[in-house]
Every structure is written in C-alpha cells, then in structure tokens.
Design a protein around this motif. Structure first.
Motif: not given
Length: 166
Positions: A17, A20, A72-73, A78, A81-82, A106, A109-110, A113-114
């Motif tokens: 997150s 990556a 990062r978003t 993203l 990161r996935v 996953v 992580a997603v 990330a926020y």
C-alpha cells in the motif's frame, strides 16, 4: 483454513500500500540469499525478474522523493500495487493457497493505499517531502524485510553440501 495462515499475505499487502515494489523486491532478495517461500513462486527465480524487482524497489524509493512523483492512488500506481501484492501474497501463502494469499494481499493493499497516502500527505505538510519519504521508506523496508524473513525458510542444503559438512 485458519486466517493466521494468510497473515503474512495480508501484511505484505499493507507494505504494498505504501511502496508498490517493496514486496517483490524483499522476496526477490530473500530468494537471492537462499530462502524459500511457502507458496509457489517461479517468476522471481528467474534472474531477470529477481534482479529487476530489486532494482525497481530501489528506483521507486528514489523516485518517491521527486516533486513530480504521482500519488500512489493514481490508476497506474494502484495497478502496480495489485500486481506486486498479488505476487507477494501468493508467495507467502501456504502451498496450495496461493490464490487466497494473492486475494488477501490485494484486498489489503488497495484500500490501505488511500490511508497511507493521507498519512504521508500529513507528514509532508509537517516535515517535507524528502524527510517524510525517507522515514516512510525506512519503516516500509523494515516491515517488508521482517515479514518476508518470518514467512520464509532457508533452503535445505543439497546432498553435496551435506556431504561436505560431514
């Protein structure tokens, strides 16, 4: 299956997150130093991918300090990161549970990330982009290294090595 079996996968997703490439880089480094992952991972056994993952991990940490570094978003961030969380989460999952490990990583992580982006922006406002990035790098690299070290095991010595040790 016990949820604790996928804890390493969830934790490596948390690492993804914030950075990556760190999950794949830490696993590639562990494989380079003779450690094996519980789940199947053929991709990072190939030298091009192994050394490429380590180089990308270092490059991401350097690039993160640039004023032009995207959040990062953004979609590409993203997607990275996935991919990284999925590969690393599968590798750290028990053998035969790689798909579940990837999904857990996953799913961790997603959304995180926020949250990690919000925390980084607050830190940037207080201490600046470079200093906040270096602190985040240190924390994430330490976490990724610890997670991978605890989830992997040394490769068994070959029969030639065992004979030489006697």
């Amino acid at each position: 299956m016990n949820i604790r079996n996928l804890l390493s996968s969830a934790l490596i997703g948390a690492v993804a997150s914030a950075r990556a490439m760190t999950p794949m880089a830490t696993i590639a480094a562990a494989r380079r130093f003779g450690r094996r992952t519980p789940g199947e991972l053929m991709l990072l056994d190939r030298p091009l991918f192994k050394y490429g993952a380590m180089a990308m991990g270092l490059g991401e940490m350097a690039g993160d300090k640039m004023k032009t570094a995207p959040d990062r978003t953004v979609p590409l961030g993203l997607m990275a990161r996935v991919a990284s969380a999925g590969i690393a989460g599968a590798a750290l999952a028990p053998k035969g549970k790689e798909t579940a490990g990837a999904a857990v990583a996953v799913a961790t992580a997603v959304p995180l990330a926020y949250l990690t982006l919000a925390g980084r922006k607050r830190a940037m406002a207080r201490i600046g982009q470079t200093r906040s990035g270096l602190i985040e790098d240190a924390l994430i690299l330490a976490a990724g290294t610890a997670i991978v070290a605890l989830a992997t095991a040394p490769n068994a010595p070959s029969t030639d090595t065992k004979a030489r040790l006697r």
